[in-house]
Design an enzyme around this catalytic site. Structure first.
Site, PDB file in Angstrom:
ATOM      1  N   ASP A 143      10.411  -8.272   8.986  1.00  0.00           N
ATOM      2  CA  ASP A 143       9.872  -8.350   7.630  1.00  0.00           C
ATOM      3  C   ASP A 143       8.425  -8.820   7.780  1.00  0.00           C
ATOM      4  O   ASP A 143       8.166  -9.975   8.106  1.00  0.00           O
ATOM      5  CB  ASP A 143      10.710  -9.335   6.799  1.00  0.00           C
ATOM      6  CG  ASP A 143      10.239  -9.437   5.354  1.00  0.00           C
ATOM      7  OD1 ASP A 143       9.048  -9.178   5.099  1.00  0.00           O
ATOM      8  OD2 ASP A 143      11.062  -9.794   4.485  1.00  0.00           O
ATOM      9  N   LYS A 199       3.674  -8.070  -2.621  1.00  0.00           N
ATOM     10  CA  LYS A 199       2.787  -9.149  -2.196  1.00  0.00           C
ATOM     11  C   LYS A 199       1.422  -8.567  -1.772  1.00  0.00           C
ATOM     12  O   LYS A 199       0.723  -8.044  -2.610  1.00  0.00           O
ATOM     13  CB  LYS A 199       3.465  -9.933  -1.082  1.00  0.00           C
ATOM     14  CG  LYS A 199       4.958 -10.254  -1.358  1.00  0.00           C
ATOM     15  CD  LYS A 199       5.196 -11.211  -2.497  1.00  0.00           C
ATOM     16  CE  LYS A 199       6.645 -11.272  -2.953  1.00  0.00           C
ATOM     17  NZ  LYS A 199       7.640 -11.554  -1.937  1.00  0.00           N
ATOM     18  N   TYR A 210      13.941 -15.291   4.124  1.00  0.00           N
ATOM     19  CA  TYR A 210      13.662 -15.185   2.680  1.00  0.00           C
ATOM     20  C   TYR A 210      14.989 -15.324   1.903  1.00  0.00           C
ATOM     21  O   TYR A 210      15.991 -14.670   2.251  1.00  0.00           O
ATOM     22  CB  TYR A 210      13.007 -13.826   2.395  1.00  0.00           C
ATOM     23  CG  TYR A 210      12.767 -13.562   0.935  1.00  0.00           C
ATOM     24  CD1 TYR A 210      11.775 -14.256   0.245  1.00  0.00           C
ATOM     25  CD2 TYR A 210      13.537 -12.656   0.236  1.00  0.00           C
ATOM     26  CE1 TYR A 210      11.567 -14.030  -1.092  1.00  0.00           C
ATOM     27  CE2 TYR A 210      13.321 -12.424  -1.118  1.00  0.00           C
ATOM     28  CZ  TYR A 210      12.340 -13.115  -1.774  1.00  0.00           C
ATOM     29  OH  TYR A 210      12.129 -12.903  -3.109  1.00  0.00           O
ATOM     30  N   ARG A 232      14.005  12.262  -7.058  1.00  0.00           N
ATOM     31  CA  ARG A 232      14.627  11.168  -6.297  1.00  0.00           C
ATOM     32  C   ARG A 232      14.446  11.437  -4.805  1.00  0.00           C
ATOM     33  O   ARG A 232      14.131  10.557  -4.022  1.00  0.00           O
ATOM     34  CB  ARG A 232      16.115  10.984  -6.644  1.00  0.00           C
ATOM     35  CG  ARG A 232      16.784  10.011  -5.687  1.00  0.00           C
ATOM     36  CD  ARG A 232      18.169   9.504  -6.056  1.00  0.00           C
ATOM     37  NE  ARG A 232      18.954  10.364  -6.897  1.00  0.00           N
ATOM     38  CZ  ARG A 232      19.581  11.472  -6.492  1.00  0.00           C
ATOM     39  NH1 ARG A 232      19.552  11.845  -5.229  1.00  0.00           N
ATOM     40  NH2 ARG A 232      20.265  12.196  -7.361  1.00  0.00           N
TER      41      ARG A 232
END
Ligand SMILES: *Cc1c(COP(=O)(O)O)cnc(C)c1O
Length: 397
Positions: A169, A194, A97, A45
């Site tokens: 972003d 994306k 978004y 992690r």
């Protein structure tokens, strides 16, 4: 050396075996020589060698000091908001978004973080709305789906004057077209789902910080909250990034050709594309992006949901789906898909009209894509009797 060459060769060859592809370290833990004595890895992690390669190249790609990979774009956004505390304010782009809007408004507001939304296409609106409590300014440029552009450099100056951080972003432009840290941003987030992943085969997010100090804070949050990207998905994003420059160049040139074609079609009303001189923010787009990107949006003269549905249900190459940035072309109808949960009046005020269609232009031959759109637009503009005759003819074949 060109950016593409540099990027490809900054992905390291495996020092243990010489493997040219980054090995996938599918492990939860690492054996230690003595308590606390290890090879730089103790628990996956906190750190994983495959993820570490991705995080390093993400930082390099965005000209940042440090990069961090998360399980989704939203997990990356979530990590950035966790830099704040109760009483702090976020000043965000108004057509943000939808998932970021939901996270800010429905999760963080109840922990005492205040959110203000303004039209950031005019930097003056940011200067007017910023308060002493604003700790984070949040931009997307281009925005989804109307592709509005905000001036990153001007807004970074305003944020810093008021001791706030600027986060951009950068999902829609991708680092191949736009490098917000070089324009003054402190933090960049990506939905690597994306363009970075680029093949519609994973969900992933990235945070890149301009300074090591901010990086240490995000690293702490990443480990403390635990929304890390898995080793195999990290490897897929690395592989996507290898061809990023090549892909985005082609996405962009295909998209420009389609945007220019749409301008000429009699059924089309408005075309939104930052690479067109007719775009409202063309000048700033020209300054801060090297091309218009792979997303094109347009509306129909017959501004109805049905007219849009007649188009989006009748393309053959463009597949009807949410998301963007993959090899295969996609299209969607925001009013009934991505923006369905927004009240019609608010949605229309933001420019998302009933007939608005968003294209994620893929890497097919652009002639084939234009032919596909043309036949769908022509079909959709037939009157209903001709359309039935057309359907019957197809059914008979
Ligand atoms: C898709 C997207 C996100 C969210 O990313 P996920 O990977 O789906 O969690 C955030 N910002 C923008 C601009 C996006 O397009």
């Amino acid at each position: 050396m060109s950016k593409a060459t540099d990027l490809i060769h900054s992905i390291p060859v495996d020092p243990l075996t010489g493997a040219i592809s980054v090995p996938i370290y599918q492990t939860s833990t690492f054996v230690q020589e003595a308590p606390g004595e290890n090879k730089g890895y103790d628990y996956a992690r906190s750190n994983n060698p495959t993820r570490a390669v991705l995080e390093d190249i993400a930082a390099k790609l965005e000209h940042g000091a440090a990069g961090f990979a998360f399980a989704s774009g939203l997990a990356a956004i979530d990590a950035v908001v966790k830099l704040l505390q109760s009483g702090d304010e976020i000043l965000a782009v108004d057509d943000i978004y939808g998932g970021a809007f939901r996270l800010f408004t429905h999760i963080y507001q109840k922990f005492g973080i205040k959110i203000n939304y303004v039209d950031t296409t005019d930097a003056v609106n940011v200067a007017d709305a910023i308060t002493p409590n604003t700790k984070l300014v949040w931009l997307e440029t281009p925005t989804n789906p109307t592709l509005k552009i905000s001036d990153i450099k001007a807004i970074a100056k305003i944020a810093h004057l008021h001791n706030a951080l600027l986060c951009v972003d950068n999902t829609f432009a991708s680092p191949a077209l736009q490098q917000p840290i070089l324009l003054g941003a402190d933090i960049i987030v990506h939905s690597a789902t994306k363009y970075l992943g680029g093949h519609s085969d994973l969900i992933a997010g990235l945070v890149i910080t301009a300074t090591k100090d901010l990086g240490d804070k995000i690293k702490f949050i990443q480990n403390a909250s635990g929304a890390i990207l898995a080793p195999h998905d990290s490897w897929l994003v690395i592989r996507g990034i290898e061809t990023l420059h090549l892909r985005v160049k082609q996405h962009s040139s295909n998209a420009l050709a389609i945007a220019e074609y749409l301008l000429t079609h009699p059924a089309v009303d408005a075309v939104y594309y930052p690479g067109l001189p007719t775009h409202k923010n063309y000048k700033i787009a020209q300054q801060q992006q090297s091309s218009g990107g792979g997303v094109v949006t347009f509306t129909l003269k017959n501004d109805t949901e049905q007219a849009a549905k007649n188009v989006v249900c009748n393309t053959r190459l463009f597949k009807l789906a949410e998301s963007l940035g993959g090899v295969k072309s996609l299209l969607c109808h925001p009013a009934t898909m991505t923006h369905k949960s927004i009240p019609a009046v608010t949605r229309q005020a933001a420019g998302v009209s009933d007939s608005l269609i968003r294209l994620s232009v893929g890497l097919e031959d652009v002639e084939d894509l234009i032919e596909d759109i043309e036949q769908a637009l022509d079909y959709a503009t037939l009157d209903s009797i001709s359309r039935q005759a057309n359907d019957a003819q197809f059914a008979a074949v």
